[in-house]
Design an enzyme around this catalytic site. Sequence first.
Site, PDB file in Angstrom:
ATOM      1  N   ASP A  60       0.443  -1.084   0.078  1.00 35.90           N
ATOM      2  CA  ASP A  60       0.183  -0.106   0.277  1.00 35.90           C
ATOM      3  C   ASP A  60       0.221   1.671  -0.003  1.00 35.90           C
ATOM      4  O   ASP A  60       1.026   2.499   0.698  1.00 35.90           O
ATOM      5  CB  ASP A  60      -0.873   0.046   0.889  1.00 35.90           C
ATOM      6  CG  ASP A  60      -1.692   0.904   1.208  1.00 35.90           C
ATOM      7  OD1 ASP A  60      -1.883   1.485   0.082  1.00 35.90           O
ATOM      8  OD2 ASP A  60      -2.754   1.493   2.142  1.00 35.90           O
ATOM      9  N   GLU A  86       1.611  -3.100  -5.121  1.00 30.29           N
ATOM     10  CA  GLU A  86       0.915  -1.591  -5.091  1.00 30.29           C
ATOM     11  C   GLU A  86       2.022  -1.325  -4.441  1.00 30.29           C
ATOM     12  O   GLU A  86       1.311   0.114  -3.480  1.00 30.29           O
ATOM     13  CB  GLU A  86      -0.627  -1.828  -4.623  1.00 30.29           C
ATOM     14  CG  GLU A  86      -0.958  -0.758  -4.327  1.00 30.29           C
ATOM     15  CD  GLU A  86      -2.389  -0.783  -3.788  1.00 30.29           C
ATOM     16  OE1 GLU A  86      -3.309   0.763  -3.890  1.00 30.29           O
ATOM     17  OE2 GLU A  86      -3.049  -1.302  -3.261  1.00 30.29           O
ATOM     18  N   TYR A 159      -0.606  -8.015  -9.151  1.00 33.41           N
ATOM     19  CA  TYR A 159      -0.934  -6.769  -8.460  1.00 33.41           C
ATOM     20  C   TYR A 159      -3.298  -6.693  -9.295  1.00 33.41           C
ATOM     21  O   TYR A 159      -2.206  -5.870 -10.000  1.00 33.41           O
ATOM     22  CB  TYR A 159      -1.122  -5.543  -8.032  1.00 33.41           C
ATOM     23  CG  TYR A 159      -1.653  -4.754  -7.255  1.00 33.41           C
ATOM     24  CD1 TYR A 159      -2.731  -5.138  -6.186  1.00 33.41           C
ATOM     25  CD2 TYR A 159      -2.351  -2.899  -7.508  1.00 33.41           C
ATOM     26  CE1 TYR A 159      -3.337  -3.923  -5.722  1.00 33.41           C
ATOM     27  CE2 TYR A 159      -2.715  -2.698  -7.111  1.00 33.41           C
ATOM     28  CZ  TYR A 159      -4.054  -2.958  -6.597  1.00 33.41           C
ATOM     29  OH  TYR A 159      -4.556  -1.541  -5.651  1.00 33.41           O
ATOM     30  N   ASP A 198      -1.920  -9.927  -4.065  1.00 38.27           N
ATOM     31  CA  ASP A 198      -3.261  -9.137  -4.343  1.00 38.27           C
ATOM     32  C   ASP A 198      -3.558  -9.570  -5.749  1.00 38.27           C
ATOM     33  O   ASP A 198      -3.507  -9.108  -6.102  1.00 38.27           O
ATOM     34  CB  ASP A 198      -2.841  -8.006  -4.202  1.00 38.27           C
ATOM     35  CG  ASP A 198      -4.661  -7.127  -3.547  1.00 38.27           C
ATOM     36  OD1 ASP A 198      -5.709  -7.970  -3.548  1.00 38.27           O
ATOM     37  OD2 ASP A 198      -4.512  -5.888  -3.359  1.00 38.27           O
ATOM     38  N   ASN A 200      -7.395  -9.205  -5.521  1.00 36.51           N
ATOM     39  CA  ASN A 200      -8.576  -8.922  -5.683  1.00 36.51           C
ATOM     40  C   ASN A 200      -9.700  -9.776  -5.528  1.00 36.51           C
ATOM     41  O   ASN A 200     -11.283  -8.556  -6.306  1.00 36.51           O
ATOM     42  CB  ASN A 200      -8.388  -7.323  -6.277  1.00 36.51           C
ATOM     43  CG  ASN A 200      -7.896  -5.967  -6.024  1.00 36.51           C
ATOM     44  OD1 ASN A 200      -8.475  -5.664  -4.350  1.00 36.51           O
ATOM     45  ND2 ASN A 200      -6.761  -5.708  -6.371  1.00 36.51           N
ATOM     46  N   ASP A 270      -5.122 -11.865  -0.563  1.00 36.73           N
ATOM     47  CA  ASP A 270      -3.784 -11.760  -1.249  1.00 36.73           C
ATOM     48  C   ASP A 270      -3.403 -13.622  -0.773  1.00 36.73           C
ATOM     49  O   ASP A 270      -3.719 -14.471  -0.303  1.00 36.73           O
ATOM     50  CB  ASP A 270      -2.866 -11.583   0.149  1.00 36.73           C
ATOM     51  CG  ASP A 270      -3.247  -9.945   0.052  1.00 36.73           C
ATOM     52  OD1 ASP A 270      -1.929  -9.427  -0.723  1.00 36.73           O
ATOM     53  OD2 ASP A 270      -3.907  -9.342   0.895  1.00 36.73           O
ATOM     54  N   ASP A 295      -2.142  -2.008   5.513  1.00 32.34           N
ATOM     55  CA  ASP A 295      -3.796  -2.687   5.502  1.00 32.34           C
ATOM     56  C   ASP A 295      -4.058  -4.197   4.865  1.00 32.34           C
ATOM     57  O   ASP A 295      -4.861  -4.710   5.114  1.00 32.34           O
ATOM     58  CB  ASP A 295      -5.034  -1.659   4.925  1.00 32.34           C
ATOM     59  CG  ASP A 295      -4.477  -1.258   3.377  1.00 32.34           C
ATOM     60  OD1 ASP A 295      -3.939  -1.814   2.356  1.00 32.34           O
ATOM     61  OD2 ASP A 295      -5.473  -0.745   2.544  1.00 32.34           O
ATOM     62  N   HIS A 296      -2.817  -4.470   3.990  1.00 28.12           N
ATOM     63  CA  HIS A 296      -2.175  -6.063   4.186  1.00 28.12           C
ATOM     64  C   HIS A 296      -2.064  -6.754   5.021  1.00 28.12           C
ATOM     65  O   HIS A 296      -1.089  -5.977   5.462  1.00 28.12           O
ATOM     66  CB  HIS A 296      -2.172  -6.396   2.928  1.00 28.12           C
ATOM     67  CG  HIS A 296      -3.367  -6.386   1.483  1.00 28.12           C
ATOM     68  ND1 HIS A 296      -4.065  -6.901   1.237  1.00 28.12           N
ATOM     69  CD2 HIS A 296      -3.873  -4.817   1.301  1.00 28.12           C
ATOM     70  CE1 HIS A 296      -5.199  -6.367   0.174  1.00 28.12           C
ATOM     71  NE2 HIS A 296      -4.479  -5.195   0.077  1.00 28.12           N
TER      72      HIS A 296
END
Length: 305
Positions: A60, A86, A159, A198, A200, A270, A295-296
């Site tokens: 992030d 990211e 990502y 990630d 998503n 993830d 935040d991950h």
Amino acid sequence: MAPKRKQKEDREDKSKTKKGKVEEKPEETKKVDGEEDFSSDATTKDGKKWNLKVLSWNVDGLRAWLKKDGLSMFEKESPDIVCLQETKCSEVKLPPEAKTVEGYHSYFVSAQKEGYSGVALYSKEKPIEVTYGFGDATHDDEGRVITAEFPNFYLVTTYVPNAGRKLVTLDKRMDWDPKFMKHLEDLDAKKPVIMCGDLNVAHTEIDLANPKGNKKNAGFTQEERDGFTKLLSSGFVDSFRQLYPKKEKQYTFWTYIGNCRAKNVGWRLDYFVLSKRLVPQLCDNLIRTSLYGSDHCPITLLMHF
């Protein structure tokens, strides 16, 4: 789906907890003499101990992550390969300490748009070859894929595009899925694949805290889930669910809003996805909920080769 800060890539999250319900907290990393212990005696089913450790983390924003002592995980985990997603940083703006980590070869790809997307790969062993993207200009311009070839496998870190708030970029996501799957299938035809990042998507209802409230939100639409199912049916496995098919409350992302991480109201976004023929060499897949900086949280794969 509740926003990752300012609607990170505009993902909307409507995770809620029932009034009065106490959510189970993530499992704590074991400690030795007060220090976190990231060692493991994990083995394959036939008793062969792991000898390859891969770590994946959506940071992030790499520069912000560095300020939160993100690089300490190299020392804590001592991974053979580290994959970051990211990064949000062009290579020319990379801080020197991130560009050169002692003992590792490093590779970066960024989006043409500054402060957006981007992935990185660090490896103790120099790969045979490293490539960027998968031959599609639209997606490759966003810096979403690095592929590294090693003697016994390909390592792909990615990502995956977010479907966006109110699903405004779901079409882009639906364009991505088959193209990325073909990239993995083409690699798999040559040698086994370890893919991480990630993705998503929370694949099944067990993979997020509030499935009923998120069926029309990015990360849990039927289209995204079906895309992941199709990938798995083409010869790949979700390594975590291969090992822990029914383990609940195992998440890798929590929105900053509403103290969701402390309550463990999260999503498992993830993954380590493996070529099916690598399953006999799988030792463990660990979710490092005790590590902060994004935040991950990071995830760790242990394999025997």
